[in-house]
Enzyme design. Structure first.
Site, PDB file in Angstrom:
ATOM      1  CD  GLU A  69      40.839  38.363  40.119  1.00  0.00           C
ATOM      2  OE1 GLU A  69      41.802  39.141  40.066  1.00  0.00           O
ATOM      3  OE2 GLU A  69      40.927  37.138  39.905  1.00  0.00           O
ATOM      4  NE  ARG A 112      47.409  51.010  40.767  1.00  0.00           N
ATOM      5  CZ  ARG A 112      47.173  49.901  40.070  1.00  0.00           C
ATOM      6  NH1 ARG A 112      47.899  49.638  39.002  1.00  0.00           N
ATOM      7  NH2 ARG A 112      46.263  49.056  40.437  1.00  0.00           N
ATOM      8  CE  LYS A 159      42.786  43.398  44.129  1.00  0.00           C
ATOM      9  NZ  LYS A 159      41.561  42.786  43.548  1.00  0.00           N
TER      10      LYS A 159
END
Length: 574
Positions: free
Chosen positions: A36, A280, A290
């Site tokens: 994104e 992850r 983020k």
RNA sequence: UGCCUCGUGGUGUAAUGGUAGCACCGCAGAUUCUGAUUCUGCUUGUUGGGGUUCGAGUCCCUGCGAGGCAACCA
């Protein structure tokens, strides 16, 4: 890296099995990396990039880059552009058929909004979706908790015609944000929360960075993502573990597309995407979200997204890490479903491993103290020849000026040497790298008691560095000639956090674990050749560490260097 | 406590019913005009219990532990 060296992790085996069974629609493995555009890529994304692009490469397939821009409130062009730049820098190029933009293998999820909207309409027609005007609070209450069934929305049985009317009105802008939404009609009693009539479309009167004000309704991830995969003909969709519980919904949407005849074909075969999930990457001594990285940027705790202390791809680039080292790291940490925390020491090892082979050697004195060679003629200057890289003869040699006065590092002198201190000390011989053997006679101190100047003599028979009589000199130190040395700003970076897990008290207090010494700036003397260093050029400052000319601030004649990492150092002070 | 996932040295990862291996870290030594590199060696491991089997890290049961899911975020 050849194929047999690559780990046969479970994703690879999954794809292998499909390929062997002839289960890959159209015979081409197609993956995708779907960030994104709401932030910069970090090392965790780099792992995903390596997995997504790497698997496509391994099977001779394609990997698409798709900007998953379905939420206009946080996305921007700046992020989109830098994501593309970072992926390229890492050494990957998306491939496939041209997307809407005409760029092969590049897609914007937003370019598929028309199709998504049409699929939603068809869902409504078939009684598989309905419009709901519960408030978010009500919706939360109706949905219930995992251990107990939820309650159906009062709108659940609205007839399709009415639903279609409302849905069209939503798109036309008749309603405010949150007033209505479109929900799938699945199962309010499912133990999987995501099956309890999930929201498919919500109203957002916010312009989109890419499509401007064309839409005021936007699809949710769970609806959009499988459609994007299916429309692009993605065969293997890999994501992180937290989406595991979304998979049944992913499959539900794919099944609806199949019913509607919306799955695409490749080489005559239907492509039915499948999703699998892997762990992850977590790294100790840093944060990887983020949101938190953005917070540090906004609060100016760091100098920006590309601050060399940041775990971002651009930060690591500016720090002097190389794409190859990052890829090697991602290969070595492997792919599994175990939530783990990797040690940054492995990343550093990968960086050193590459830089040792490739970085140009230079001498730099970071904490200078002057040495005077009393028996060297003040007027005489000589050139010392040194290899640019001892591990690579092809790198050639360079000439370094040497004279009566030189700078050495303060740590390379001890007035009262401890045992096994092989460097400079009164009465002790040391080799000046490439030049000669030097014997210290005395040092001069300033008012505060600090060593101000060191004196000694050189062995004239040792020019080149070796004693004529064959006697051994254990210590060799680096130096910079005072007459020709160049001043340089050098930024010494260390880990950003002192705590292995900065989030151990939750995400509120992580800033209290910031390392106060994560950046120390010094003025160094460097050998003349370094004055013209080019931005992002890598060097090994001998005996000190790997350094890179700063991407933004280093200028010809006024070089600025960032420390990438230190050299390993097995010297242990007594 | 509903559902899902996962437990192998300090860390990461192999072993896909058949000798628990590799890498990083750490430690010791050799070589060295970078106390780097290189080379050699060493320490440390299958979450507990039960079962199936000639044989279990692997299969089954059960306990324990970790993580995920309850945004109109992705």
């Amino acid at each position: 890296m050849n194929e047999s060296d690559t780990s046969r992790h479970f994703l690879r085996q999954w794809i292998e099995k499909d390929v062997a069974a002839g289960m890959v629609g159209g015979g081409v493995v197609v993956t995708r990396f779907p960030p994104e555009p709401n932030g910069y890529l970090h090392i965790g994304h780099a792992k995903a990039v390596c997995v997504d692009f790497g698997m496509a490469q391994l099977f001779g397939g394609e990997c698409h880059l798709r900007l998953d821009d379905t939420n206009p409130t946080k996305e921007s062009d700046e992020y989109a552009e830098n994501i593309k730049r970072d992926i390229n820098w890492l050494g990957f190029q998306w491939s496939g058929r041209p997307g809407e933009s005409g760029e092969p293998g590049f897609y914007n999820a937003s370019d598929m909004f028309d199709k998504m909207y049409a699929i939603a309409e068809e869902l409504i027609s078939r009684g598989q979706a309905y419009c709901c005007n519960l408030t978010q609070e009500e919706w939360k209450a109706y949905r219930g908790v995992p251990e107990r069934p939820g309650t159906p929305s009062p709108s659940r049985d609205t007839d399709p015609d009415r639903n279609m009317q409302i849905f069209h009105e939503m798109r036309a802008g008749k309603y405010a944000d949150g007033e209505w939404c479109l929900r799938a009609k699945i199962d309010m009693a499912s133990p999987n929360i995501h099956f309890r009539d999930p929201v498919l479309y919500r109203i957002r009167h916010v312009p989109h960075y890419h499509l401007k004000d064309r839409w005021c309704v936007y699809p949710m991830y769970d609806f959009a993502h499988p459609i994007e995969d299916a429309l692009e003909g993605v065969t293997h969709s890999m994501c992180t573990l937290e989406f595991e519980v979304h998979r049944p919904l992913y499959d539900w949407v794919i099944a609806r597309m199949a019913e509607q005849g919306e799955l695409v074909t490749r080489n005559g075969a239907l492509v039915r995407p499948q999703q699998r999930e892997f762990a992850r990457l977590n790294l100790t001594y840093t944060v990887m979200s983020k949101r938190l990285l953005l917070q540090m940027v906004n609060e100016k705790v760091v100098a920006g997204w590309d601050d060399p202390r940041m775990p971002t791809v651009c930060g690591m680039r500016r720090r002097g890490y190389t794409p190859g080292a990052i890829r090697e790291f991602c290969e070595r940490i492997g792919v599994s479903k175990v939530e783990s925390e990797s040690d940054p020491a492995l990343l550093e090892w990968c960086v050193r491993e590459e830089l040792n082979r490739t970085a140009t050697r230079r001498m730099a004195v970071l904490d200078p103290v002057k040495v005077v060679i009393d028996n060297w003629d003040a007027a005489e200057s000589r050139l010392v020849e040194l290899p640019n890289n001892p591990t690579d003869a092809a790198a050639g040699v360079r000439q370094v000026p040497f004279g009566r006065e030189i700078w050495i590092d303060r740590a390379d002198f001890m007035e009262v040497p401890e045992k096994k201190f092989f460097r400079m000390a009164p009465g002790q011989e040391v080799r000046l790298r490439g030049a000669c053997i030097f014997k210290c006679t005395r040092c001069v101190k300033d008012a505060s008691g600090a060593v101000a100047e060191i004196h000694g003599t050189w062995d004239e028979a040792s020019w080149g560095g070796n004693a004529a009589d064959g006697r051994k000199v254990k210590g060799t130190i680096h130096w910079v000639d005072c007459a020709t040395g160049v001043k340089a700003e050098v930024r010494l970076y260390d880990r950003l956090f002192t705590e292995k897990d900065p989030l151990k008290d939750g995400s509120d207090g992580f800033l209290k674990y910031l390392n106060p010494d994560s950046l120390r700036t010094v003025t160094a003397y460097v050998e003349p050749a370094l004055a013209e260093a080019k931005a992002l050029e890598h060097f090994q400052f001998e005996r000190t560490g790997y350094f890179v000319a700063d991407e933004h601030d280093s200028k010809p004649g006024a070089p600025v260097f960032n420390r990438t990492c230190t050299l390993k150092d097995s010297y242990k002070p007594a």
